[in-house]
Design a protein around this motif. Structure first.
Motif, short mmCIF file in Angstrom:
data_model
loop_
_atom_site.label_atom_id
_atom_site.label_comp_id
_atom_site.label_asym_id
_atom_site.label_seq_id
_atom_site.Cartn_x
_atom_site.Cartn_y
_atom_site.Cartn_z
N ARG A 83 -8.70 5.49 -2.25
CA ARG A 83 -9.43 6.88 -1.82
C ARG A 83 -10.35 6.56 -0.62
O ARG A 83 -11.56 6.05 -0.67
CB ARG A 83 -10.33 7.55 -2.79
CG ARG A 83 -10.81 8.96 -2.54
CD ARG A 83 -11.48 9.65 -3.35
NE ARG A 83 -10.37 10.00 -4.47
CZ ARG A 83 -9.77 11.11 -4.42
NH1 ARG A 83 -9.71 11.96 -3.41
NH2 ARG A 83 -8.67 11.17 -5.35
N GLN A 116 2.61 11.16 -11.32
CA GLN A 116 1.31 10.72 -10.84
C GLN A 116 0.23 11.09 -11.79
O GLN A 116 -0.12 12.40 -11.79
CB GLN A 116 1.07 11.02 -9.31
CG GLN A 116 -0.40 10.52 -8.73
CD GLN A 116 -0.22 10.79 -7.27
OE1 GLN A 116 -0.02 11.86 -6.69
NE2 GLN A 116 -1.04 10.05 -6.76
N PHE A 169 -1.71 4.68 -0.42
CA PHE A 169 -0.92 3.60 -1.40
C PHE A 169 -0.18 2.67 -0.62
O PHE A 169 0.81 3.18 0.27
CB PHE A 169 0.12 4.63 -2.26
CG PHE A 169 -0.50 5.76 -3.34
CD1 PHE A 169 -0.80 6.93 -2.83
CD2 PHE A 169 -0.81 5.40 -4.54
CE1 PHE A 169 -1.50 7.82 -3.73
CE2 PHE A 169 -1.71 6.09 -5.14
CZ PHE A 169 -1.83 7.56 -4.78
N PHE A 199 4.42 0.93 -6.68
CA PHE A 199 3.40 1.54 -5.85
C PHE A 199 2.04 0.79 -6.30
O PHE A 199 1.97 0.33 -7.53
CB PHE A 199 3.11 3.04 -6.03
CG PHE A 199 3.97 3.57 -5.24
CD1 PHE A 199 5.31 3.97 -5.54
CD2 PHE A 199 3.70 4.29 -3.97
CE1 PHE A 199 6.27 4.80 -4.78
CE2 PHE A 199 4.45 5.01 -3.28
CZ PHE A 199 5.65 5.02 -3.64
N GLY A 200 1.15 0.44 -5.48
CA GLY A 200 -0.02 0.19 -5.84
C GLY A 200 -0.99 1.55 -6.52
O GLY A 200 -0.35 2.43 -6.61
N THR A 201 -2.08 1.22 -7.03
CA THR A 201 -3.01 2.36 -7.67
C THR A 201 -3.69 3.36 -6.79
O THR A 201 -4.43 4.30 -7.08
CB THR A 201 -3.79 1.63 -8.85
OG1 THR A 201 -4.68 0.69 -8.04
CG2 THR A 201 -3.13 1.15 -9.64
N GLY A 202 -3.70 2.84 -5.35
CA GLY A 202 -4.32 3.90 -4.50
C GLY A 202 -5.62 3.41 -3.99
O GLY A 202 -6.24 3.01 -4.91
N GLY A 218 -5.98 8.45 -10.45
CA GLY A 218 -6.73 7.12 -10.53
C GLY A 218 -5.33 6.05 -10.51
O GLY A 218 -5.71 4.68 -10.65
N GLN A 219 -4.06 6.68 -10.55
CA GLN A 219 -3.08 5.74 -10.95
C GLN A 219 -2.04 5.80 -9.78
O GLN A 219 -2.00 6.76 -9.08
CB GLN A 219 -2.14 5.69 -12.37
CG GLN A 219 -3.19 5.59 -13.39
CD GLN A 219 -2.28 5.52 -14.65
OE1 GLN A 219 -1.26 5.29 -14.60
NE2 GLN A 219 -2.72 6.11 -15.85
N GLY A 220 -1.11 4.72 -9.57
CA GLY A 220 -0.21 4.91 -8.45
C GLY A 220 0.95 5.58 -9.17
O GLY A 220 0.93 6.31 -9.98
N GLN A 264 -3.97 -3.37 -5.68
CA GLN A 264 -4.46 -2.64 -4.67
C GLN A 264 -5.99 -2.53 -4.75
O GLN A 264 -6.34 -2.15 -5.79
CB GLN A 264 -3.82 -1.28 -4.25
CG GLN A 264 -4.40 -0.45 -2.95
CD GLN A 264 -3.46 0.76 -2.67
OE1 GLN A 264 -2.46 1.03 -3.41
NE2 GLN A 264 -4.07 1.60 -1.73
#
Lengths: 114, 116
Positions: free
Chosen positions: B111, A37, B89, B106-109, A40-42, B6
């Protein structure tokens, strides 16, 4: 308590050194995974293993190696060939393979290479 | 391979209001869509998941909806509380019996910040 343990929580190394990250689970899960990880990335998959003594490359396996000698353990070695090793590394496990069961994550190891 | 996008990357919501996070996926063979919550310095924790044979699933204040035709799925959090602040995520998996198809992409999230 059942779960996944990763050690250490923080790890510092000099450039050019190999380093091994520990991952242990007592959930009796068959499958184990390593993710990387970055901010800013998945999560990106490095390696995964469905059974003992077998493992497969994920999307970003270059510069990493793994072993799966025991069901409970799936250590990850970050080699000197990995160009940007500084990252947060997450280990996960799941109950069975070939079926979408929940992946349980460990607390992670933050590796800093200078 | 599968690609998951995402949005938004950051979201601020007043406490008590609802929050919605959206994801799209590329592979129509994907059939399992989990959502994870990650608090600072910790590993992600599954909060809800949905499989492609249902369109919506709820668990108290959290719900997930799935539109297979449009290939998108969303997380809905109602009556938000300060402890909902975290990074969320989405992920997608084919989850078939073929070797390796249970891998999650996974997506990039997102916040999420809940403003008291």
């Amino acid at each position: 308590d059942g779960g996944i343990t990763q050690s250490p929580k923080y790890l510092f190394r000099k450039e050019g050194q190999n380093v091994t990250l520990s991952c242990e689970q007592n959930l009796n899960h068959d499958a184990m995974y390593w993710y990387r990880q970055d901010p800013g990335q998945g999560l990106r998959l490095i390696y995964y293993s469905q059974i003992v003594n077998d493992f497969q490359k994920g999307d970003i396996a270059e510069g990493y190696s793994v072993s799966r000698e025991k069901k409970e353990s799936f250590p990850l070695t970050v080699t000197s060939a990995q160009k940007n090793p500084t990252a947060f590394y997450l280990c996960a496990s799941s109950r069975e393979t070939g079926t979408p069961y929940e992946q349980y994550f460990g607390p992670g190891t933050r590796l800093t290479v200078t | 391979g599968e690609n998951v996008e995402q949005h938004p990357s950051t979201l601020s919501v007043q406490e008590g209001d609802s929050a919605v996070i959206k994801c799209t996926y590329s592979d129509s063979a994907s059939n399992y869509f989990p959502w994870y919550k990650q608090e600072l310095g910790k590993g992600p924790q599954l909060i809800i998941d949905i499989r492609s044979n249902v369109g919506e699933k709820k668990d108290q204040r959290i719900a997930v909806t799935l539109n297979k035709t449009a290939k998108h799925f969303s997380l809905h959090i109602t009556e938000t509380q300060p402890e909902d602040s975290a990074v969320y995520f989405c992920a997608a998996s084919m989850g078939s019996s073929s070797f390796g198809n249970e891998k999650l992409t996974f997506g990039t999230g997102t916040r999420l910040t809940i403003i008291p």
